[in-house]
Design a protein around this motif. Sequence first.
Motif, PDB file in Angstrom:
ATOM      1  N   GLN A  84     -40.056  31.427 -14.697  1.00 13.84           N
ATOM      2  CA  GLN A  84     -39.584  31.381 -16.072  1.00 13.84           C
ATOM      3  C   GLN A  84     -38.064  31.269 -16.120  1.00 13.84           C
ATOM      4  O   GLN A  84     -37.368  31.703 -15.194  1.00 13.84           O
ATOM      5  CB  GLN A  84     -40.032  32.625 -16.827  1.00 13.84           C
ATOM      6  N   ALA A  85     -37.574  30.707 -17.185  1.00 14.08           N
ATOM      7  CA  ALA A  85     -36.133  30.606 -17.371  1.00 14.08           C
ATOM      8  C   ALA A  85     -35.506  31.999 -17.280  1.00 14.08           C
ATOM      9  O   ALA A  85     -36.045  32.968 -17.809  1.00 14.08           O
ATOM     10  CB  ALA A  85     -35.824  29.976 -18.720  1.00 14.08           C
ATOM     11  N   GLY A  86     -34.385  32.059 -16.586  1.00 10.53           N
ATOM     12  CA  GLY A  86     -33.729  33.335 -16.357  1.00 10.53           C
ATOM     13  C   GLY A  86     -34.138  34.005 -15.058  1.00 10.53           C
ATOM     14  O   GLY A  86     -33.497  34.976 -14.631  1.00 10.53           O
ATOM     15  N   GLY A  87     -35.178  33.488 -14.448  1.00  8.14           N
ATOM     16  CA  GLY A  87     -35.672  34.063 -13.203  1.00  8.14           C
ATOM     17  C   GLY A  87     -34.947  33.552 -11.980  1.00  8.14           C
ATOM     18  O   GLY A  87     -33.952  32.815 -12.088  1.00  8.14           O
ATOM     19  N   SER A  88     -35.454  33.933 -10.813  1.00  9.07           N
ATOM     20  CA  SER A  88     -34.814  33.588  -9.546  1.00  9.07           C
ATOM     21  C   SER A  88     -35.838  33.032  -8.562  1.00  9.07           C
ATOM     22  O   SER A  88     -37.021  33.363  -8.618  1.00  9.07           O
ATOM     23  CB  SER A  88     -34.157  34.820  -8.928  1.00  9.07           C
ATOM     24  N   LEU A  89     -35.324  32.196  -7.667  1.00 15.06           N
ATOM     25  CA  LEU A  89     -36.100  31.691  -6.549  1.00 15.06           C
ATOM     26  C   LEU A  89     -35.173  31.572  -5.351  1.00 15.06           C
ATOM     27  O   LEU A  89     -33.962  31.354  -5.526  1.00 15.06           O
ATOM     28  CB  LEU A  89     -36.703  30.315  -6.843  1.00 15.06           C
ATOM     29  N   ARG A  90     -35.762  31.662  -4.176  1.00 19.60           N
ATOM     30  CA  ARG A  90     -34.987  31.470  -2.953  1.00 19.60           C
ATOM     31  C   ARG A  90     -35.653  30.377  -2.130  1.00 19.60           C
ATOM     32  O   ARG A  90     -36.818  30.520  -1.738  1.00 19.60           O
ATOM     33  CB  ARG A  90     -34.899  32.757  -2.138  1.00 19.60           C
ATOM     34  N   LEU A  91     -34.911  29.314  -1.884  1.00 23.83           N
ATOM     35  CA  LEU A  91     -35.398  28.225  -1.045  1.00 23.83           C
ATOM     36  C   LEU A  91     -34.900  28.414   0.379  1.00 23.83           C
ATOM     37  O   LEU A  91     -33.784  28.881   0.595  1.00 23.83           O
ATOM     38  CB  LEU A  91     -34.919  26.875  -1.575  1.00 23.83           C
ATOM     39  N   SER A  92     -35.723  28.035   1.326  1.00 22.23           N
ATOM     40  CA  SER A  92     -35.338  28.100   2.734  1.00 22.23           C
ATOM     41  C   SER A  92     -35.575  26.752   3.388  1.00 22.23           C
ATOM     42  O   SER A  92     -36.471  26.006   2.996  1.00 22.23           O
ATOM     43  CB  SER A  92     -36.146  29.171   3.462  1.00 22.23           C
ATOM     44  N   CYS A  93     -34.776  26.482   4.403  1.00 26.24           N
ATOM     45  CA  CYS A  93     -34.905  25.244   5.165  1.00 26.24           C
ATOM     46  C   CYS A  93     -34.775  25.605   6.643  1.00 26.24           C
ATOM     47  O   CYS A  93     -33.790  26.221   7.049  1.00 26.24           O
ATOM     48  CB  CYS A  93     -33.821  24.251   4.769  1.00 26.24           C
ATOM     49  N   VAL A  94     -35.773  25.233   7.404  1.00 26.92           N
ATOM     50  CA  VAL A  94     -35.745  25.495   8.839  1.00 26.92           C
ATOM     51  C   VAL A  94     -35.526  24.184   9.583  1.00 26.92           C
ATOM     52  O   VAL A  94     -36.246  23.204   9.342  1.00 26.92           O
ATOM     53  CB  VAL A  94     -37.065  26.137   9.323  1.00 26.92           C
ATOM     54  N   ALA A  95     -34.554  24.173  10.459  1.00 30.13           N
ATOM     55  CA  ALA A  95     -34.238  22.986  11.246  1.00 30.13           C
ATOM     56  C   ALA A  95     -34.785  23.144  12.665  1.00 30.13           C
ATOM     57  O   ALA A  95     -34.764  24.240  13.238  1.00 30.13           O
ATOM     58  CB  ALA A  95     -32.733  22.764  11.301  1.00 30.13           C
ATOM     59  N   SER A  96     -35.244  22.036  13.223  1.00 30.09           N
ATOM     60  CA  SER A  96     -35.713  22.037  14.605  1.00 30.09           C
ATOM     61  C   SER A  96     -35.304  20.725  15.261  1.00 30.09           C
ATOM     62  O   SER A  96     -34.850  19.800  14.595  1.00 30.09           O
ATOM     63  CB  SER A  96     -37.243  22.216  14.666  1.00 30.09           C
ATOM     64  N   GLY A  97     -35.471  20.657  16.569  1.00 28.77           N
ATOM     65  CA  GLY A  97     -35.065  19.458  17.294  1.00 28.77           C
ATOM     66  C   GLY A  97     -33.640  19.617  17.810  1.00 28.77           C
ATOM     67  O   GLY A  97     -33.266  20.667  18.309  1.00 28.77           O
ATOM     68  N   ARG A  98     -32.832  18.592  17.647  1.00 31.97           N
ATOM     69  CA  ARG A  98     -31.453  18.583  18.144  1.00 31.97           C
ATOM     70  C   ARG A  98     -30.520  19.304  17.165  1.00 31.97           C
ATOM     71  O   ARG A  98     -29.555  18.727  16.659  1.00 31.97           O
ATOM     72  CB  ARG A  98     -30.999  17.155  18.389  1.00 31.97           C
TER      73      ARG A  98
END
Length: 119
Positions: free
Chosen positions: A13-27
């Motif tokens: 909902q508007a006003g709320g929060s989220l946390r995105l994550s990105c995992v890298a692999s390889g070189r």
Amino acid sequence: QVQLVESGGGLVQAGGSLRLSCVASGRTFSIRGMGWFRQAPGKEREVVAAISRTGGSTSYADSVKGRFTISGDNARNTMSLQMNSLKSEDTAVYYCAARTVVFARYEYWGQGTQVTVSS
């Protein structure tokens, strides 16, 4: 080659929060900077935030300054985007990207994760 996988999107909902994550692999040792981009329906992809390899330098789009925070963990090859005070206009597919040359184009992209903010 570098592979990137995003997670953490969803409906909030508007006003709320989220946390995105990105995992890298390889070189991953070749990465010199990473960033978050987003693309809303009918709009061009835009940069949201970027971070240097060391994490000492960050930048944000004006539209998210003060609400979003980008961070990185080199030991875990991860990057995160903490998104607070979300607005309906933040609705988009969010992409993680990496580049191997400072200030150059981003060469590697994740598959994207959907963020939907309901008003």
